[in-house]
Design a protein around this motif. Structure first.
Motif, PDB file in Angstrom:
ATOM      1  N   GLU A  73      37.515  50.814  46.469  1.00 22.39           N
ATOM      2  CA  GLU A  73      36.439  49.826  46.246  1.00 22.39           C
ATOM      3  C   GLU A  73      36.989  48.544  45.631  1.00 22.39           C
ATOM      4  O   GLU A  73      36.612  47.438  46.020  1.00 22.39           O
ATOM      5  CB  GLU A  73      35.379  50.407  45.304  1.00 22.39           C
ATOM      6  N   VAL A  74      37.892  48.705  44.667  1.00 21.61           N
ATOM      7  CA  VAL A  74      38.504  47.541  44.015  1.00 21.61           C
ATOM      8  C   VAL A  74      39.270  46.710  45.051  1.00 21.61           C
ATOM      9  O   VAL A  74      39.150  45.480  45.123  1.00 21.61           O
ATOM     10  CB  VAL A  74      39.454  48.008  42.881  1.00 21.61           C
ATOM     11  N   LEU A  75      40.043  47.407  45.877  1.00 20.55           N
ATOM     12  CA  LEU A  75      40.840  46.705  46.891  1.00 20.55           C
ATOM     13  C   LEU A  75      39.946  45.953  47.867  1.00 20.55           C
ATOM     14  O   LEU A  75      40.245  44.827  48.264  1.00 20.55           O
ATOM     15  CB  LEU A  75      41.738  47.700  47.634  1.00 20.55           C
ATOM     16  N   GLY A  76      38.844  46.589  48.227  1.00 19.25           N
ATOM     17  CA  GLY A  76      37.893  45.947  49.150  1.00 19.25           C
ATOM     18  C   GLY A  76      37.369  44.643  48.557  1.00 19.25           C
ATOM     19  O   GLY A  76      37.233  43.639  49.253  1.00 19.25           O
ATOM     20  N   GLU A  77      37.114  44.674  47.260  1.00 16.27           N
ATOM     21  CA  GLU A  77      36.595  43.477  46.596  1.00 16.27           C
ATOM     22  C   GLU A  77      37.660  42.365  46.579  1.00 16.27           C
ATOM     23  O   GLU A  77      37.379  41.205  46.883  1.00 16.27           O
ATOM     24  CB  GLU A  77      36.165  43.865  45.170  1.00 16.27           C
ATOM     25  N   PHE A  78      38.883  42.752  46.233  1.00 14.70           N
ATOM     26  CA  PHE A  78      39.958  41.746  46.208  1.00 14.70           C
ATOM     27  C   PHE A  78      40.255  41.217  47.620  1.00 14.70           C
ATOM     28  O   PHE A  78      40.540  40.035  47.784  1.00 14.70           O
ATOM     29  CB  PHE A  78      41.232  42.317  45.569  1.00 14.70           C
TER      30      PHE A  78
END
Ligand SMILES: Cc1ncc(COP(=O)(O)O)c(C=O)c1O
Length: 375
Positions: A73-78
């Motif tokens: 999820e974090v990677l998707g946001e970045f």
């Protein structure tokens, strides 16, 4: 076995002393880009487990105490912030900006084993070491006085080495001056020289979390031509443990992945065991702040940088900064000033970085000390 470990009274006093000293140093830590203003105490219960994000965040893992779902999820946001093409990117949460840069340069070297990496003299000190470690040929280029890459030197040097594919290490916010290398200009030079294959890695350690939140960002991300991007997590967002993210184009990464039976995962990352807390901290921070919260941090930090620049000049200290930068640059302060304040000097300059734990009062006190300490 499950009893809480006990410290001796003397050891406890040491820990108390350390906490008191950290509390005291916090407000004087104005020279390094580490936001000290956060509260992750809600995540403290997770210290009860040895969680580990070993392996590829997008693959299966035999080690099931992990936070890989949070990491994705974090990677998707970045990836969204860095304008990576939908479905065409890959990445992982790193131990910090240095590992992200190492990963980007590793992908580049695997794609272009005979490539030459070009980086400016204002590049973070760790990059030359990474290039030495992986035996990548490299050439350090001149910088302009404002810290940006010297494009004339880039053009001339590329012209001489036309036979080797260039790996451009671009600074998206240099450590000392916050300068952003212009990716559009770099791409223009590559096109002008008719260079058929190249790779651009963007080191966006601090500014990668600033530029997505300003009205007029310098070109810095995948849509501006980057092939991989590294951002530090503990810098603008802040975190008790260093962490970061790296993103790269999926098609490039696929060429270097290997499957490892022991961990039941693809060995795509540089480290084997990886922190499960970095992803959890970043996830928590992004979720609790939301886009409006991060935008507000960036807005306030830029406003404070403008305040510092203006007040320093008014006090007779020549200070300046780049557009969209929270790094305020000034002449190297006298040694006495650096005994009280945590400043990172280099050569004849120093800087302060106006992240959220810094206030107008702190800046005012710093300037008063600076003026007093001047010969
Ligand atoms: C421009 C730049 N790149 C890379 C790094 C290294 O990042 P980290 O300390 O997260 O490994 C820094 C650290 O200050 C930096 O300023």
């Amino acid at each position: 076995m499950n009893q809480r470990p006990q410290l001796s009274a003397a050891d406890q006093r040491r820990l108390d002393g350390l906490a008191a000293s950290f509390g005291d140093l916090r407000k004087r830590n104005i020279g390094y880009p580490c936001n000290q203003d956060f509260d992750y105490s809600e995540l403290a219960p997770f210290f009860a487990w040895s969680a580990n994000n070993i392996g590829d965040p997008f693959g299966p893992s035999n080690y099931r105490l992990n936070t890989l779902g949070f990491e994705r999820e974090v990677l998707g946001e970045f990836a969204r912030l860095a304008q990576a093409e939908e479905g065409q990117w890959w990445g992982y949460v790193t131990s910090g900006g240095t590992e992200g840069n190492m990963y980007g340069l590793y992908v580049a070297r695997e794609l272009f084993p005979d490539g030459i990496c070009y980086f400016s003299e204002d590049t973070h000190y760790s990059v030359a070491k990474v290039l030495r470690l992986q035996h990548t040929r490299s050439i350090m280029l001149k910088s302009q006085p404002n810290g940006e890459l010297d494009y004339t030197d880039l053009r001339e040097t590329l012209r001489i080495h036309r036979d080797a594919p260039p790996i451009i290490f671009a600074n998206i916010g240099t450590t000392m001056k916050g300068a952003v290398d212009n990716l559009a200009t770099v791409r223009g030079i590559l096109a002008e020289l008719a260079i058929p294959a190249s790779y651009i890695h963007a080191d966006a350690a601090l500014s990668g979390m600033i530029l997505p939140f300003v009205d007029e960002p310098q070109p810095w991300n995948f849509s501006a031509g980057a092939d991989s991007i590294s951002i530090s997590g503990h810098k603008l967002l802040g975190s008790p443990l260093p962490c970061g993210i790296v993103l790269a184009k999926k098609r490039n990464v696929e060429r270097i992945a290997r499957s490892i039976e022991y961990i039941g995962a693809l060995d795509t990352t540089i480290a084997g065991s990886r922190s499960a807390f970095g992803p959890l901290f970043l996830w928590y921070r992004l979720r609790t702040l939301g886009t409006s919260g991060v935008t507000e941090i960036v807005r306030r930090s830029l406003e404070l940088a403008a305040f510092a620049e203006e007040r320093m000049n008014a006090a007779g200290i020549p200070a300046w900064r780049h557009k969209n930068s929270v790094t305020v640059v000034f002449p190297r302060p006298p040694a006495a000033l650096m005994e009280k304040w945590i400043i990172a000097p280099k050569g004849n300059i120093g800087h302060i970085i106006t992240l959220p734990h810094v206030t107008e009062n702190i800046i005012t006190e710093f300037i008063a000390d600076f003026v007093k300490a001047r010969p």
